[in-house]
Design a protein around this motif. Structure first.
Motif: not given
Length: 495
Positions: A13-14, A17-18, A21, A191-192, A195, A198-199
């Motif tokens: 997922t990370a 997402l990265i 983004i 974005a941070g 993230l 989302s995390s």
């Protein structure tokens, strides 16, 4: 190091997402640059138009000649050069842009700010501007500007379309860098935060999704340790809930199989121990003289019967093993079912007469079935043998054969004690014997009816039992009829 599903899902997922983004940031930056450039281009063209308008308002004729003759031309045409310069200066300051006015050869005759006056615009740039009617680039205009600028330009034409000169306007590109820097910092902050949120959500949701899997894993470990009572709680109606239900169903089946296995082993031990104990007792009695010689033949006959019982038990167990393992191949043929019934009845004639048992419904009429004759014979033999064992003395065994909807139904019914209602669901289980409903007959192994069920299933039919305690017991089974076999309705009449 082994990674859990939660960890792998979080990493996946990370990464997703990265990457998303990054792609979104690239697209946003690209669109922002395009928008900024378009907006600056529009503003520069508007500035140029305003400058040209200011010059046209100062004079009706062309205002630009060769650099050496510019002042004389302006005076001869009656132009007020200061008015022109004043108008362009106001335009440049209002727009916040740099404006350069050149003659037809690219020499800067007027500029705001004035530091660019006297410089030369390349012939290539002038030709491109004249041929296209408009000039648009990001650069230094051939080194005139000391840094990168957004530059736009237009030719100046008189009423007859003759080229009089060019007007160029520029805007410092540093504003774009500042704009993109602000946009990038805002984007990074957003974005941070995204993230981070989302995390947390990913960890929470993954834990919720993997909790049933962990429960199933724990239950499976208990199974591995021999505990078949473990079950998984079922929550919701999604795929994981379905998996939990399936697992519980499997667990129930395994528990039942384990219980059946234990019962099977106990029954085998019991069935083997009884005749072997009898055999050993009689043989020991003969060897140590407890049984006198004149009685030995009698007891040897009993020993022979017990050995025969052991032989039948072992044969039945081997038959079940082969049938359930799929080692027996069914050889289905079309034949008359009454052939098997007649053969079994004639073979049991002496036993029937010894027990004064009457036969009814025995009226052979050609009825074809599509099945393996050897398998069907074994089924009928077991059912008739069972009926003779538990039919009351002077009782009756009734046969019935009917056909409908592509199947033939065979029934074997005997009078007698029947089977208790609570025992009916278990009569086809291995080693099941219900002495209360079957009198005192204990010579059977409890495998005959189970073999019948397996054989009928292999033949593509089904078998069931109907009984009324204290009156009768009837076993019925179906077999496929050949496609061309004529339909016969109703039971056969008794003899």
């Amino acid at each position: 190091m082994r990674k859990s599903i939660t960890t792998r899902y979080f990493y996946s997922t990370a990464v997703l997402l990265i990457c998303s983004i990054a792609v979104m940031g690239f697209i946003q930056m690209y669109l922002a640059m395009g928008y900024f450039r378009e907006e600056n281009g529009t503003a520069l063209i508007q500035t140029i138009d305003n400058a040209i308008l200011a010059m046209q308002e100062a004079a009706d004729d062309g205002i630009v000649e060769k650099r050496a003759e510019a002042a004389e031309a302006a005076e001869a045409a009656g132009l007020d050069v200061e008015d022109i310069k004043r108008g362009i200066t106001l335009t440049a300051r209002a727009a916040g842009k740099s404006i350069l006015v050149t003659d037809a050869y690219g020499s800067v005759v007027l500029s705001i700010p004035s530091e660019y006056q006297g410089m030369e615009v390349s012939v290539k740039t002038c030709n491109a501007t004249y041929s296209r009617g408009i000039y648009d680039e990001m650069g230094t205009l051939g080194g005139i500007f000391s840094s990168r600028y957004y530059i736009a330009g237009k030719p100046i034409l008189d009423e007859k379309g003759m080229l009089q000169g060019f007007v160029f306007a520029g805007a410092n590109a540093d504003s774009l860098t500042e704009y993109l820097a602000n946009l990038f910092s805002t984007f990074i902050l957003s974005a941070g935060l995204m993230l981070m949120v989302s995390s947390v959500l990913s960890i929470v949701l993954t834990n919720r999704m993997t909790t049933p899997l962990r429960r199933i894993s724990d239950a499976a470990k208990k199974f591995g340790g021999g505990d078949f009572s473990a079950r998984v709680p079922v929550e919701g109606d999604d795929e994981l809930a379905q998996l939990a239900e399936t697992f519980n169903t499997m667990a129930g089946s395994l528990e039942k199989i384990d219980q059946s296995r234990r019962s099977f082993m106990g029954n085998i031990a019991h069935e083997l121990r009884t005749p072997m104990t009898t055999i050993k007792g009689f043989i020991d009695g003969m060897l140590d003289g407890t049984i006198p010689p004149e009685n030995q033949n009698h007891y040897l006959g009993i020993v022979s019967q017990e050995v025969g019982r052991l032989t039948r038990l072992i044969k039945n167990m081997l038959d079940i093993t082969k049938l359930e393992a799929g080692e027996y191949k069914v050889n289905a043929t079309t034949y008359d079912i009454w052939e098997s019934i007649t053969s079994v009845v004639f073979g049991a004639e002496q036993r029937l007469e010894a027990n004064n048992i009457q036969i009814s419904g025995f009226a052979p009429t050609k009825t074809l079935v599509l099945a393996d004759q050897d398998l069907v014979y074994q089924v009928i033999y077991n059912l008739v043998d069972n009926a003779i064992k538990f039919c009351n003395v002077g009782g009756e065994i009734r046969f019935s054969v009917t056909q409908s909807k592509g199947a033939v139904t065979v029934g074997v019914r005997n009078t007698g004690a029947g089977i208790a209602p609570e025992a009916l669901p278990y009569v086809f289980d291995r080693f099941y014997k219900e002495d209360k409903s079957r009198g005192l007959n204990t010579t059977g192994s409890g495998l005959g009816l189970h073999i019948c069920k397996v054989l009928i299933n292999l033949s593509g039919g089904k078998i069931w039992v109907d009984s009324k305690e204290g009156e009768y017991c009837e076993f019925l089974f179906t077999l496929p009829a050949p496609p061309s076999s004529p339909i016969k309705g109703g039971k056969l009449k008794d003899q």
